[in-house]
Design a protein around this motif. Structure first.
Motif, PDB file in Angstrom:
ATOM      1  N   UNK A  37       0.805  -1.217   0.000  1.00 34.64           N
ATOM      2  CA  UNK A  37       0.000   0.000   0.000  1.00 34.64           C
ATOM      3  C   UNK A  37       0.839   1.270   0.000  1.00 34.64           C
ATOM      4  N   UNK A  38       1.862   1.335   0.840  1.00 39.91           N
ATOM      5  CA  UNK A  38       2.593   2.583   1.003  1.00 39.91           C
ATOM      6  C   UNK A  38       3.340   2.994  -0.247  1.00 39.91           C
ATOM      7  N   UNK A  39       3.679   2.034  -1.109  1.00 39.79           N
ATOM      8  CA  UNK A  39       4.412   2.349  -2.337  1.00 39.79           C
ATOM      9  C   UNK A  39       3.475   2.500  -3.545  1.00 39.79           C
ATOM     10  N   UNK A  40       2.197   2.372  -3.296  1.00 42.42           N
ATOM     11  CA  UNK A  40       1.216   2.540  -4.371  1.00 42.42           C
ATOM     12  C   UNK A  40       1.102   4.023  -4.737  1.00 42.42           C
ATOM     13  N   UNK A  41       1.183   4.348  -6.039  1.00 40.87           N
ATOM     14  CA  UNK A  41       1.015   5.729  -6.481  1.00 40.87           C
ATOM     15  C   UNK A  41      -0.084   5.811  -7.535  1.00 40.87           C
ATOM     16  N   UNK A  42      -0.712   6.962  -7.583  1.00 38.45           N
ATOM     17  CA  UNK A  42      -1.774   7.180  -8.572  1.00 38.45           C
ATOM     18  C   UNK A  42      -1.192   7.143  -9.981  1.00 38.45           C
ATOM     19  N   UNK A  43       0.023   7.615 -10.147  1.00 34.79           N
ATOM     20  CA  UNK A  43       0.665   7.553 -11.468  1.00 34.79           C
ATOM     21  C   UNK A  43       0.717   6.115 -11.978  1.00 34.79           C
ATOM     22  N   UNK A  44       1.120   5.193 -11.097  1.00 35.19           N
ATOM     23  CA  UNK A  44       1.217   3.792 -11.504  1.00 35.19           C
ATOM     24  C   UNK A  44      -0.157   3.199 -11.795  1.00 35.19           C
ATOM     25  N   UNK A  45      -1.140   3.555 -10.975  1.00 36.44           N
ATOM     26  CA  UNK A  45      -2.495   3.029 -11.170  1.00 36.44           C
ATOM     27  C   UNK A  45      -3.045   3.453 -12.519  1.00 36.44           C
ATOM     28  N   UNK A  46      -2.939   4.737 -12.813  1.00 35.17           N
ATOM     29  CA  UNK A  46      -3.502   5.228 -14.069  1.00 35.17           C
ATOM     30  C   UNK A  46      -2.730   4.710 -15.275  1.00 35.17           C
ATOM     31  N   UNK A  47      -1.418   4.554 -15.129  1.00 39.06           N
ATOM     32  CA  UNK A  47      -0.625   3.993 -16.221  1.00 39.06           C
ATOM     33  C   UNK A  47      -1.025   2.550 -16.478  1.00 39.06           C
ATOM     34  N   UNK A  48      -1.191   1.777 -15.401  1.00 40.75           N
ATOM     35  CA  UNK A  48      -1.581   0.368 -15.548  1.00 40.75           C
ATOM     36  C   UNK A  48      -2.975   0.247 -16.170  1.00 40.75           C
ATOM     37  N   UNK A  49      -3.876   1.151 -15.795  1.00 35.93           N
ATOM     38  CA  UNK A  49      -5.248   1.098 -16.304  1.00 35.93           C
ATOM     39  C   UNK A  49      -5.401   1.765 -17.667  1.00 35.93           C
ATOM     40  N   UNK A 113      -5.539  -8.086   2.695  1.00 35.97           N
ATOM     41  CA  UNK A 113      -4.914  -7.754   3.973  1.00 35.97           C
ATOM     42  C   UNK A 113      -3.402  -7.906   3.903  1.00 35.97           C
ATOM     43  N   UNK A 114      -2.928  -8.928   3.190  1.00 34.54           N
ATOM     44  CA  UNK A 114      -1.489  -9.086   3.021  1.00 34.54           C
ATOM     45  C   UNK A 114      -0.902  -7.903   2.252  1.00 34.54           C
ATOM     46  N   UNK A 115      -1.640  -7.434   1.245  1.00 34.00           N
ATOM     47  CA  UNK A 115      -1.164  -6.309   0.433  1.00 34.00           C
ATOM     48  C   UNK A 115      -1.095  -5.016   1.244  1.00 34.00           C
ATOM     49  N   UNK A 116      -2.057  -4.819   2.125  1.00 35.42           N
ATOM     50  CA  UNK A 116      -2.081  -3.600   2.940  1.00 35.42           C
ATOM     51  C   UNK A 116      -1.013  -3.660   4.020  1.00 35.42           C
ATOM     52  N   UNK A 117      -0.955  -4.772   4.743  1.00 37.36           N
ATOM     53  CA  UNK A 117       0.026  -4.912   5.815  1.00 37.36           C
ATOM     54  C   UNK A 117      -0.324  -4.078   7.032  1.00 37.36           C
ATOM     55  N   UNK A 118       0.325  -4.385   8.145  1.00 37.98           N
ATOM     56  CA  UNK A 118      -0.030  -3.714   9.392  1.00 37.98           C
ATOM     57  C   UNK A 118       0.311  -2.227   9.356  1.00 37.98           C
ATOM     58  N   UNK A 119       1.441  -1.854   8.755  1.00 39.19           N
ATOM     59  CA  UNK A 119       1.789  -0.433   8.674  1.00 39.19           C
ATOM     60  C   UNK A 119       0.804   0.324   7.788  1.00 39.19           C
TER      61      UNK A 119
END
Length: 216
Positions: A37-49, A113-119
């Protein structure tokens, strides 16, 4: 942080908007699984989509809202499956069908839940309103709705026990790096079995009686 683009997003009809929204949510989920989650960016999301970044913000006002909608999508899917199972069974499902549904739900939910992680969950809990996180305030409605779809629930069943066991599974997957991961799925299976016993067994579990006191 991601900056919003000033460009005016294109205008789409409802069908195209629904398609774009689902593409963004799917891309976001895949990227979370890959990067966290913490390394997820909107730039990457929109590029992938394959969507312009400015268009993203016509669907979701923030990254936190976007992630929440990914969670909602998963919850809606499993709730719809339970509703359909109950309808096909005449209104309610039996214990075996419930355990099977719950196992499928957590097999898929574990990925999120694994993708989000506790942090990541701590970060989201700070950003989201209380009712979007592990709030006891909304547990009763959700738990009692699930119990209403089950046939043969014991009159001694306590929705609070069911809710706590569900949260225990979620916390295990969020903290996967701090538990014995190779035994995690087996552990979840034991918890699911405990849920079924708590909901369907005719009598509540009794504490072990204390030994009788010895005369002095």
């Amino acid at each position: 942080p991601d900056d919003k683009e000033d460009a005016m997003p294109a205008i789409f009809n409802e069908a195209r908007r629904a398609e774009i929204r689902q593409s963004l949510l799917a891309a976001g989920f895949d990227l979370m699984r890959e990067r966290g989650l913490r390394r997820l960016t909107i730039d990457e999301v929109t590029s992938r989509a394959g969507i312009a970044k400015g268009t993203f913000y016509s669907f979701f006002p923030s990254k936190e809202e976007f992630v929440y909608q990914i969670v909602v999508k998963g919850r809606t899917r499993v709730a719809t499956e339970l509703e359909e199972l109950a309808d096909r069974a005449g209104g309610k499902i039996d214990r075996a069908a419930f355990e099977s549904w719950l196992s499928r739900m957590w097999r898929d939910g574990a990925e999120l839940y694994r993708a989000v992680g506790v942090d990541g969950w701590r970060y989201l809990s700070e950003k989201w309103p209380r009712e979007r996180s592990f709030s006891p305030d909304v547990d009763r409605e959700t738990s009692e709705w699930i119990l209403s779809k089950l046939d043969g629930v014991s009159p001694h069943a306590d929705w609070r026990t069911f809710a706590n066991l569900q949260k225990a599974i979620a916390m295990l997957y969020l903290n996967e790096e701090n538990v014995h991961a190779d035994a995690l799925d087996a552990t979840v299976g034991i918890i699911i079995d405990a849920m079924a016993r708590a909901l369907f067994d005719p009598e509540p579990s009794s504490p072990v009686p204390a030994p009788p006191s010895q005369p002095r």
